[in-house]
Scaffold this active site. Structure first.
Site, PDB file in Angstrom:
ATOM      1  N   GLY A 168      24.508  56.333  14.702  1.00  0.00           N
ATOM      2  CA  GLY A 168      25.418  57.235  14.021  1.00  0.00           C
ATOM      3  C   GLY A 168      25.000  57.478  12.599  1.00  0.00           C
ATOM      4  O   GLY A 168      24.180  56.757  12.036  1.00  0.00           O
ATOM      5  N   ARG A 169      25.549  58.536  12.060  1.00  0.00           N
ATOM      6  CA  ARG A 169      25.333  58.821  10.652  1.00  0.00           C
ATOM      7  C   ARG A 169      26.665  58.947   9.966  1.00  0.00           C
ATOM      8  O   ARG A 169      27.526  59.700  10.397  1.00  0.00           O
ATOM      9  CB  ARG A 169      24.570  60.155  10.506  1.00  0.00           C
ATOM     10  N   GLY A 170      26.820  58.196   8.890  1.00  0.00           N
ATOM     11  CA  GLY A 170      28.077  58.262   8.152  1.00  0.00           C
ATOM     12  C   GLY A 170      27.937  59.139   6.933  1.00  0.00           C
ATOM     13  O   GLY A 170      27.002  59.908   6.819  1.00  0.00           O
ATOM     14  N   LYS A 213      23.578  49.090   8.703  1.00  0.00           N
ATOM     15  CA  LYS A 213      23.841  50.344   8.012  1.00  0.00           C
ATOM     16  C   LYS A 213      22.984  50.406   6.769  1.00  0.00           C
ATOM     17  O   LYS A 213      22.974  49.474   5.966  1.00  0.00           O
ATOM     18  CB  LYS A 213      25.321  50.437   7.625  1.00  0.00           C
ATOM     19  N   ASP A 250      39.980  55.418   3.783  1.00  0.00           N
ATOM     20  CA  ASP A 250      39.492  56.355   4.796  1.00  0.00           C
ATOM     21  C   ASP A 250      39.801  55.838   6.189  1.00  0.00           C
ATOM     22  O   ASP A 250      38.957  55.868   7.079  1.00  0.00           O
ATOM     23  CB  ASP A 250      37.977  56.582   4.612  1.00  0.00           C
TER      24      ASP A 250
END
Lengths: 250, 943
Positions: free
Chosen positions: B81-83, B103, B197
């Protein structure tokens, strides 16, 4: 190099080992190991089926583990309907019986003693699997169909995983990652030029390597399927069965 | 062992828009989107297979080795994934063979110190937390290349988002989960860390279904004030962020914000949607701030009231009305599970009616988002009011964005520079037709010259694009060789490369092939209309094409002499190829400009403009360019705003990336007195054309006319920042000081600098130069400026010579000049009796020549002919001219009254002008005039 198909040597597929063991003609230990290996590979279809049958997920996990325990620790095959056939269909039938009994006896689900099943976490982390289906299918799919779907996905994923490992073992993982999405593409749909540019090799190299990967993938796929049938001649039929399952789920 | 929920792959993920495999028609896929059915079918007999030995020997022939990808002690397995700032991988820890998630920060962000600090901050903050429902961080480290990263537990159960469909039918399970999450958050709050968030994607599940909160990306220490939180680069995830979070008071946020998010997540789990939904980010945020959240049971009637109460209390707009702590929320959730009474007050009718009307959050949100956009593109925007909501992806550079940089000319003959530019230009135009792509305008890319080593990443950043196209053209005899490549700006990877070696006549085919290939690479959707527009070559005649290219080269900000040359070249182009649609379009626009500037304001000229426009429309009624040309003609020749806007509407659909569309609408809006809209459209044009001085300088003029000098200065600064060497922009900026404060020093200094660098540097702005010189009463400067003024125009140069002479107290010189000017203007008026500007100029001349009645009559008639209601720009100029006329003929009362009227509307009148310009000399000393001076310091009161 002769790239033509070489004679298959599948003398000892796992399933045939298991069957041999059941007949007490073969090596019991080898049979047990083979069965365990099969279970380790194909637990997902089982689990999916149990969930689909309506059990809460906590219960589904327990039932799945118990089912495998039952298979591995008892003389399951002796007691099973020895119509032989394929591991898949036999497994499903046994599972159906097992669940039937489980409901009947209203068992308190407990962990088996010594047999330590590998934890869910570690299993899933090692080999994540995700299939995507249309929501219509999800709603209408019979548990048996879902079982077949999951089975098909597992077979394919296994073959791809092994292909990946073989590439990785030779330091060609990047090549694998670059070409893996084109294993089934039609020739006309592939831009060899683009792939070549991305990988830093000539188009001709891409063509050759893709061909090579495809052929190896096929070998691995057929071997994977063969592990679950007794007779290598059944491989095509088994594949067709799984294809049919996918086609109707569309 | 605690087994709470299903692992994510128990059943299957549901595809939202299922597509059939093109080969076999089946929908079911592996998670990478590959077709399982096809993969299975591959295994059927009668195709080749290969043994391991053979396979490996062929495999190793390929010279494509891996670099073992390690980060610290971790072997990277795959990207998952990309955050916001970083990438997340599945990895294996070397020694323990444990599977973890890693990460790390995105490579190109490393250069930003701020990003590094934030990253480290995130990791350290969370690493200190030790709670079963917070995703544990194992190690914070740096790779050999100095890339920071951290490792954390790999959650195999997916997230609440993937588990949500299954959970919808199990409310108790949802509550059980969220109670745990709330406990985790309460623990973090206790350690002084806010999450900020929280959303379903951030609550991960382990193999046993235990929830673990992750991605404390916006975590902030409750009792520290970090100045980095001033710029909100991400606003959190819209459906779940608390309304007060949008008001930019980042350091005033409390734990209540997280509690809101918890409530929103529970709401989502129970009903299938977050409390607020909308077509874009800003819509959702605005709703959340302005309206109460829907009641839980309005969407899920089977749930009980207590649960509704709990959720409602979390979603209270007023933070003080929510649970005072996450722990209190967890308590109530657990009470509910045990069927015990809850503590939250039942939300009554009256409490619901309390205030959630806050000062308009939209503005501050927009400010934050616009600041973020500024940071992303390297240009700061200061627009405080924007009537249009910005699109959702404001802070991110869209993937399908591209800039086609100037191609390299590899031919020996420098003449071929035109040809090379033409190839690049056509590709750019072709791509710009694709609505699914964001394509930067030509003017912005042209400044990135070839021959200089390009920093693609920096250029892409400045332009706000994710991809860049470079290439080269070589022409020899009758062949042409074109190379083109598509580059991913972030990674510098070449996504696509192609070489063409073809006969010269094939050059247009090459261009459209390149455009289509690039569009394909970026997976941009191509409509059939777009495809056919791209495949249609501009012309088949290379000579015509050459003329056209040369005309275009002149055309950026055309002045009168250039315009004449342009029409000459284009006339030739259409002579060689009467089907050359684009040439007709440019011709129509050039004629329209000439007509508009008053150079050739005759019906005959009008006919030329119309003829070219009609030819274009005939040749391509479905194309955008003819409609754009028609809009120009309607606007500049007829002041027919309605038709112009209609034509622009038609053009915009076919030309989605054309900044000039916004140019026209902005100018029309101005003329219609819609100043806010006009400024906003200039800003949108600037977005498409970020490296052009045109749009920010137009915006500056808008502000100047409204006497909003700080904003005018800021916009002018922006223009200067784009092209620091551009004398017009520098001088324009300096003029703001004259207008706002009557300070001529910056202007004087600017002129000195400019002419030192280039004696003819002030020529493009000779009219402003003269204006400035008049304000300074500097005779020498006046002379120099006059020398650079073109002879023709309305008013003609002789008029300005008269002005200068008058300012020098040279009465006879003034008389001669004005008389000469009068003759010229009378000639113009004979041909165009209703030309209001010419009439007004004549009025000023007659006022100077003491022909009072004529002057007043002419000035008034001009205003009658073109009132402000018909044209807010020229109309205002005419009103001001009338004030000048009154002043010069000695009608002080009328002059003052007229000035009062003008000051009420946007106009070029300014404090500086009134103070310094010779126009207003007759009024100096009059107390009423002094009062007006004071008034002119304030901005125009806009309705």
């Amino acid at each position: 190099m002769n790239l033509e198909a070489e004679p298959r040597v599948f003398a000892t597929t796992r399933w045939s080992l298991v069957l041999a063991g059941a007949n007490s003609e073969g090596d019991q230990k080898k049979a047990a190991e083979a069965l365990a290996e099969l279970c380790r590979t194909y637990w997902r279809p089982i689990f999916s089926y149990v969930c689909r049958r309506g059990y809460s997920t906590e219960n589904a996990q327990d039932l799945t583990q118990d089912f495998f325990l039952m298979i591995l620790e008892t003389n399951w095959l002796r007691q099973a309907d020895q119509g032989r056939g394929r591991f898949r269909s036999l497994l499903l039938k046994s599972l159906q019986n097992f669940l039937h009994n489980a409901i009947d006896k209203n068992r308190t689900l407990k962990r088996g003693g010594g047999a330590q099943f590998v934890s869910w976490d570690a299993w899933m982390a090692e080999a994540p699997s995700q299939i995507s289906i249309s929501d219509r299918a999800l709603d209408s799919l019979a548990p048996e169909r879902l079982f077949d779907l999951r089975w098909a996905a597992t077979v394919v994923e296994q073959a791809l995983r092994r292909l990946r490992e073989e590439c990785e073992g030779k330091g060609r993982l990047r090549l694998f990652e670059g070409l893996r999405d084109h294993l089934t593409a039609e020739r006309a749909d592939i831009s060899y030029a683009n792939l070549g540019a991305a990988l830093g090799v000539a188009e001709t190299v891409v063509k050759k390597q893709l061909h090579n990967l495809r052929q190896r993938y096929r070998w691995l796929l057929r071997e994977e399927v063969a592990h679950t049938v007794e007779n290598p001649a059944d491989v095509d039929d088994e594949i067709r069965h799984l294809c049919a399952a996918l086609a109707t789920a569309a | 062992m605690n087994k709470a929920t299903a692992p994510s792959d128990s059943l299957a993920d549901v595809i939202e828009n299922p597509t059939k495999c093109p080969q076999c028609g089946v929908i079911t896929r592996l998670n990478r989107g590959t077709c399982i059915h096809c993969l299975l079918r591959e295994g059927l007999e009668a195709k080749g297979e290969v043994s391991r030995e053979v396979f490996e020997s062929i495999l190793t022939e390929a010279n494509v080795t891996d670099k073992q990808w390690r980060l610290g002690h971790y072997e990277i397995l795959e990207e998952i994934g990309r955050g916001g700032m970083g990438v997340i991988y599945r990895a294996r820890q070397q020694h323990s063979r444990r599977i973890v998630a890693v990460k790390r920060i995105l490579a190109h962000d490393v250069s930003s110190h701020e990003t590094l600090v934030r990253f480290r901050r995130e990791a350290e903050a969370v690493a200190s937390l030790d709670h079963p429902n917070i995703l544990p961080i194992y190690e914070i480290s740096e790779s050999e290349e100095g890339l920071p990263f951290f490792s954390m537990k790999y959650a195999t159960g997916g997230s609440l988002r993937t588990a949500a469909p299954a959970l919808r039918t199990e409310p108790r399970q949802c509550v059980r989960l969220m109670a745990k999450v709330a406990r985790g958050i309460a623990y973090a709050h206790g350690k002084g860390i806010l999450h900020r968030d929280l959303q379903p994607g951030n609550v991960l599940l382990d193999g046993n279904g235990e929830p673990m909160v992750s991605d404390f990306g916006l975590a902030k220490w409750l009792d520290q004030n970090s100045d980095l939180t001033g710029t909100l680069e991400t606003l959190g995830t819209p459906g779940y962020i608390a309304p007060e979070q949008t008001e930019c008071a980042a350091d005033k946020l409390t734990s209540a914000a997280d509690i809101y998010s918890l409530g929103a997540i529970l709401f989502y789990l129970l009903t299938g949607r977050p409390p607020f939904v909308g077509p874009n980010v800003l819509h959702v945020i605005h709703q959340a701030a302005a309206t109460p959240a829907p009641r839980l049971r309005s969407l899920a009637p089977s749930l009980d009231r207590d649960l509704e109460t709990i959720v409602g209390r979390c979603l209270e707009p007023d933070p003080n009305a929510r649970y005072e702590s996450a722990g209190a929320l967890a308590d109530d959730l657990e009470h509910w599970l045990r069927h015990e009474p809850i503590h939250a007050r039942r939300v009554g009718v009256f409490t619901r009616g309390r205030k959630w009307v806050r000062r308009n959050p939209t503005t501050t949100v927009l400010l934050a988002s616009v600041v973020a956009l500024g940071a992303a593109t390297g240009v700061m925007f200061w627009e405080r009011e924007s009537p249009h909501p910005l699109p959702a992806s404001i802070a991110a550079i869209p993937y399908k964005s591209i800039a086609v940089l100037p191609f390299e000319n590899l031919s020996a003959d420098p003449e071929n520079a035109f040809f090379t530019d033409g190839v690049q230009d056509e590709i750019l135009n072709d791509l710009a037709k694709i609505a699914d792509l964001k394509v930067i305008s030509r003017t912005s890319v042209m400044q990135y010259k070839t021959g200089v080593k390009r920093n693609v990443r920096q250029i892409a950043n400045e332009l706000g694009v994710a991809h860049v196209v470079e290439g080269s053209v070589q022409r020899a005899a009758n062949r042409v060789r074109v190379t083109a490549q598509l580059i991913d700006a972030k990674t510098d990877a070449h996504l696509w490369v192609e070489r063409y070696d073809r006969p010269l006549d094939d050059v247009f085919v090459i261009q459209s092939e390149i455009a289509k290939a690039i569009a394909g690479q970026l997976q941009a959707k191509l409509s059939p209309a777009e495809k056919s527009a791209i495949e249609q070559p501009p012309t088949t005649n290379l000579i015509a094409y050459g003329r056209y290219l040369r005309a275009r080269k002149l055309g950026a900000l055309p002045r009168i002499p250039d315009l004449r040359e342009i029409t000459r070249l284009l006339d030739q182009a259409v002579a060689y190829d009467p089907t050359f649609l684009l040439a007709y379009c440019e011709l129509a626009r050039a004629h329209a400009w000439l007509y508009f500037l008053g150079v050739d304001h005759t019906p005959a000229h009008l006919a030329l403009a119309k003829e070219a426009r009609d030819a274009a429309l005939r040749l391509g009624p479905d194309r955008g360019e003819p409609h754009l040309a028609a809009a120009c003609v309607a606007y500049r020749c007829y002041r027919d705003y309605e038709t112009a806007l209609t034509e622009v509407g038609l053009a915009r659909r076919a030309l989605p990336n054309d900044a000039s569309v916004f140019d026209i609408t902005a100018h029309i809006a101005k003329r219609q007195g819609r100043w806010k809209q006009s400024t906003s459209d200039f800003e949108r044009g600037a977005e498409l054309d970020p490296r052009s001085v045109w749009f920010p300088s137009r915006a500056a003029i808008n502000y100047w006319w409204q006497r909003r000098y700080p904003e005018a200065a800021a916009a002018a600064d922006r223009a200067v920042a784009v092209e620091p060497g551009n004398p017009a922009m520098r001088f324009g900026r300096a003029l703001v000081d004259l207008e706002s404060r009557a300070d001529t020093h910056p202007g004087h200094e600017a002129i000195q600098n400019i002419v030192t660098e280039d004696p003819s540097g002030m020529d493009p702005v000779a009219d402003l130069w003269l204006y400035f010189a008049l304000c300074r009463r500097d005779a020498t400067e006046m002379g120099r400026a006059l020398a650079s003024l073109p002879l023709e125009g309305i008013p003609p140069r002789s008029f300005f010579e008269g002005l200068a002479a008058r300012a020098r107290n040279d009465a006879s010189g003034a008389g001669t000049a004005f008389t000469a000017a009068r003759i010229e203007l009378e000639k113009i008026l004979r041909e165009q009796p209703d030309n209001a500007e010419a009439l007004s100029a004549l009025g000023k001349i007659d006022a100077a020549l003491r022909r009072k009645e004529d002057a007043v009559r002419e000035g008034r008639r001009a205003v009658e002919l073109l009132p402000v209601t018909k044209d807010a720009v020229t109309g205002a100029e005419l009103l001001r001219d009338l004030a000048i006329i009154y002043a010069w003929v000695g009608e002080k009362d009328l002059a003052i009254k007229q000035l009062e009227e003008v000051l009420r509307i946007p106009s070029e009148l300014s404090y500086g002008q009134l103070r310094l310009h010779p126009y207003w000399d007759p009024l100096r000393g009059d107390p009423r005039f002094e009062k007006l001076l004071e008034k002119s310091k304030k901005p125009v009161a806009m309705k």
